[in-house]
Design a protein around this motif. Structure first.
Motif, PDB file in Angstrom:
ATOM      1  N   GLY A 181     -37.246  13.318  -1.212  1.00 53.49           N
ATOM      2  CA  GLY A 181     -36.338  12.372  -0.569  1.00 53.49           C
ATOM      3  C   GLY A 181     -34.915  12.448  -1.097  1.00 53.49           C
ATOM      4  N   HIS A 182     -34.779  12.619  -2.406  1.00 56.11           N
ATOM      5  CA  HIS A 182     -33.448  12.736  -3.005  1.00 56.11           C
ATOM      6  C   HIS A 182     -32.637  13.871  -2.376  1.00 56.11           C
ATOM      7  CE1 HIS A 182     -34.825  10.159  -6.309  1.00 56.11           C
ATOM      8  NE2 HIS A 182     -33.555  10.024  -6.609  1.00 56.11           N
ATOM      9  N   CYS A 183     -33.323  14.942  -2.006  1.00 58.70           N
ATOM     10  CA  CYS A 183     -32.651  16.109  -1.435  1.00 58.70           C
ATOM     11  C   CYS A 183     -32.051  15.732  -0.072  1.00 58.70           C
ATOM     12  CB  CYS A 183     -33.662  17.244  -1.312  1.00 58.70           C
ATOM     13  SG  CYS A 183     -32.954  18.801  -0.791  1.00 58.70           S
ATOM     14  N   GLU A 208     -36.883  -1.054   0.805  1.00 65.18           N
ATOM     15  CA  GLU A 208     -36.450  -0.969  -0.593  1.00 65.18           C
ATOM     16  C   GLU A 208     -37.697  -1.017  -1.480  1.00 65.18           C
ATOM     17  OE1 GLU A 208     -33.780  -0.159  -3.500  1.00 65.18           O
ATOM     18  OE2 GLU A 208     -35.700  -1.172  -3.561  1.00 65.18           O
ATOM     19  N   SER A 209     -38.208   0.145  -1.824  1.00 63.79           N
ATOM     20  CA  SER A 209     -39.504   0.210  -2.503  1.00 63.79           C
ATOM     21  C   SER A 209     -39.443  -0.215  -3.967  1.00 63.79           C
ATOM     22  CB  SER A 209     -40.049   1.637  -2.403  1.00 63.79           C
ATOM     23  OG  SER A 209     -39.095   2.537  -2.927  1.00 63.79           O
ATOM     24  N   SER A 210     -38.250  -0.347  -4.541  1.00 65.99           N
ATOM     25  CA  SER A 210     -38.195  -0.839  -5.927  1.00 65.99           C
ATOM     26  C   SER A 210     -38.285  -2.369  -5.964  1.00 65.99           C
ATOM     27  CB  SER A 210     -36.929  -0.348  -6.646  1.00 65.99           C
ATOM     28  OG  SER A 210     -35.762  -0.938  -6.134  1.00 65.99           O
ATOM     29  N   GLN A 212     -44.097  12.252   1.312  1.00 63.95           N
ATOM     30  CA  GLN A 212     -45.226  11.886   0.448  1.00 63.95           C
ATOM     31  C   GLN A 212     -45.504  10.392   0.394  1.00 63.95           C
ATOM     32  OE1 GLN A 212     -42.205  12.358  -0.523  1.00 63.95           O
ATOM     33  NE2 GLN A 212     -41.721  11.614  -2.562  1.00 63.95           N
ATOM     34  N   LYS A 213     -44.964   9.650   1.352  1.00 59.59           N
ATOM     35  CA  LYS A 213     -45.246   8.207   1.364  1.00 59.59           C
ATOM     36  C   LYS A 213     -46.207   7.935   2.521  1.00 59.59           C
ATOM     37  CE  LYS A 213     -41.744   7.637  -1.787  1.00 59.59           C
ATOM     38  NZ  LYS A 213     -40.978   6.715  -2.585  1.00 59.59           N
ATOM     39  N   VAL A 214     -45.761   7.334   3.607  1.00 61.09           N
ATOM     40  CA  VAL A 214     -46.686   7.041   4.712  1.00 61.09           C
ATOM     41  C   VAL A 214     -47.233   8.326   5.344  1.00 61.09           C
ATOM     42  CG1 VAL A 214     -46.829   6.046   7.032  1.00 61.09           C
ATOM     43  CG2 VAL A 214     -45.752   4.753   5.199  1.00 61.09           C
TER      44      VAL A 214
HETATM   45  C1  LIG Z   1     -39.553   7.298  -3.032  1.00 60.74           C
HETATM   46  C2  LIG Z   1     -38.255   6.870  -2.476  1.00 60.74           C
HETATM   47  C3  LIG Z   1     -37.114   7.690  -2.561  1.00 60.74           C
HETATM   48  C4  LIG Z   1     -37.075   8.977  -3.353  1.00 60.74           C
HETATM   49  O1  LIG Z   1     -37.872   9.954  -2.837  1.00 60.74           O
HETATM   50  P1  LIG Z   1     -38.208  11.244  -3.734  1.00 60.74           P
HETATM   51  O2  LIG Z   1     -39.088  12.018  -2.812  1.00 60.74           O
HETATM   52  O3  LIG Z   1     -38.864  10.750  -4.973  1.00 60.74           O
HETATM   53  O4  LIG Z   1     -36.940  11.932  -4.023  1.00 60.74           O
HETATM   54  C5  LIG Z   1     -35.959   7.266  -1.957  1.00 60.74           C
HETATM   55  N1  LIG Z   1     -35.897   6.094  -1.316  1.00 60.74           N
HETATM   56  C6  LIG Z   1     -36.957   5.274  -1.219  1.00 60.74           C
HETATM   57  C7  LIG Z   1     -36.832   3.994  -0.493  1.00 60.74           C
HETATM   58  C8  LIG Z   1     -38.167   5.634  -1.804  1.00 60.74           C
HETATM   59  O5  LIG Z   1     -39.213   4.804  -1.740  1.00 60.74           O
END
Ligand SMILES: *Cc1c(COP(=O)(O)O)cnc(C)c1O
Length: 414
Positions: free
Chosen positions: A104-106, A179-181, A230-232
């Motif tokens: 995701g960072h990319c 916002e997953s954090s 790699q999430k949903v």
């Molecule tokens: C996981 C996540 C990212 C980062 O993704 P990576 O694949 O770890 O780089 C960015 N934004 C949100 C909202 C996320 O949950």
């Protein structure tokens, strides 16, 4: 033995002589690591953190297929199918839609590298980890970054965004949908239109929310949208989804300066992904097997249907919230309308250390949940129900584990 080879080598020709001489004048100083002579060992875990999630079986099977060349017509076919899949899950008709080779960072860096030039004004919704990352990257690019810092748990109203737009006159606004954090779902209706009234582009992070909460790129006027695999989507980490509206494309193609990154230059990636009219040329070696998996993830989403997936995640979340409250736990996000279906944040109960709970559940049940991240560190536990993991059965498994952890981990016990 090397000595012997070196002596014997004149008969083998000049090329052999060179390597034999090289070997004769050196010795291996790094021994072969014994650990690599043992078989690879990976535990079987239920991943209920904020990502990565478990791979769906069909996705995993696709990743075992043989590699083919990145300029073979069959891989172009796979890339085209991925583009169509992204257009569906993003709900966009944007031609400039592709997957980047990285996490995701990319995708975030690719978006910012291409949209921002040094000196550009950049407005950032920083209500958790991901906005802060956008701030950091924007600063590295040399943009004038204006973070709208907010306590974790909050979201941005249209009025707050309008004040920022009027004051800073940015070329770009960054918002995080899921916002997953912090566990917040940012509303998006009206934000695109508002940005466009101020000649600003809207960039949205949907890494944690895509497929788990309603999102309509074109109808919501989002100019650049990205997500992860790699999430949903239950793919392995290493590919990310990215799309540009015509407005955003115009900004990218009329830049005064080249983006500093060659690898992330969208005009080059667009050609490689068949998004322009020119013949495709090699740009870099894409992660071939990662694309097979991503293709299958998108196929699963097409088969299930986006709306069904959104509903399934919402139901799993509601069921989880009921079970958590049944254990006496408190949800971190106050306003139920802005709770993120895919990642739930729970207030760390008093008398407990979050790490004890996370460790207990991992050690005793092989289930991963997470503590907070960045601004939410120490404040919350995070529970992810992502893609194929979003089921009642998994919620029940986790509830049992949590119940036992709460009995064992209290610091107030005698
Ligand atoms: C996981 C996540 C990212 C980062 O993704 P990576 O694949 O770890 O780089 C960015 N934004 C949100 C909202 C996320 O949950």
């Amino acid at each position: 033995m090397f000595q012997v080879l070196a002596k014997a080598s004149p008969a083998l020709g000049p090329q052999v002589l060179v390597w034999a001489q090289t070997m004769a004048s050196h010795q291996l100083r790094v021994a072969p690591p014994g650990a690599l002579l043992k078989p690879l060992s990976v535990p079987n875990r239920l991943l209920l953190g904020a990502g990565p999630s478990n791979m769906a079986p069909r996705v995993q099977a696709a990743g075992r297929l043989q590699v083919i060349g990145v300029m073979h017509k069959e891989i172009f076919q796979v890339m085209d199918e991925i583009k169509q899949g992204i257009q569906y899950v993003f709900q966009t008709t944007n031609a400039l839609t592709l997957a980047v080779s990285g996490p995701g960072h990319c995708a975030l860096e690719t978006a910012l590298m291409n949209l921002l030039e040094p000196g550009d004004s950049f407005l950032v919704g920083a209500n958790g980890m991901w906005g802060l990352r956008a701030v950091d990257i924007g600063e590295r690019i040399g943009a004038h970054v204006h973070p709208m810092i907010k306590e974790p748990g909050g979201y941005y109203t249209l009025q707050e965004v309008e004040e920022g737009l009027a004051h800073h006159k940015p070329v770009l606004l960054f918002l995080t949908h899921g916002e997953s954090s912090t566990g917040v779902l940012q509303p998006l209706d009206g934000y695109g239109e508002l940005c466009h009234r101020y000649q600003c582009l809207l960039l949205v992070d949907a890494v944690a929310s895509l497929g788990g909460a309603p999102l309509y790129m074109d109808q919501q006027g989002i100019d650049v949208l990205y997500s992860g695999s790699q999430k949903v989507l239950n793919s392995p980490p290493g590919t990310a989804l990215l799309s540009f509206s015509n407005r955003a494309k115009h900004k990218v193609y009329t830049r005064k300066t080249k983006p500093v990154s060659f690898f992330m230059d969208v005009t080059l990636l667009a050609n490689f992904w068949g998004c322009d009219d020119k013949p495709r040329t090699y740009h870099h070696t894409i992660p071939v097997t990662g694309l097979y998996s991503l293709r299958e993830s998108l196929a699963l989403m097409v088969e299930e249907g986006l709306e069904v997936s959104w509903r399934r995640h919402h139901e799993a979340m509601a069921y989880l919230h009921g079970r958590l409250q049944g254990l006496g736990l408190q949800l971190f996000v106050r306003d139920p309308a802005t709770r993120l279906p895919t990642v739930t944040t729970v207030v760390v109960p008093s008398g407990y250390n979050w790490r004890d709970i996370v460790d207990y559940i991992m050690d005793s049940f092989s289930i991963e949940i997470m503590g907070g991240l960045g601004p939410s560190a120490g404040k919350v536990l995070r529970i992810g129900l992502l893609g194929c993991n979003a089921s009642r059965e998994n919620v029940d498994r986790l509830t049992e584990a949590l119940k036992e952890a709460l009995q064992h981990c209290s610091r107030n016990r005698l």
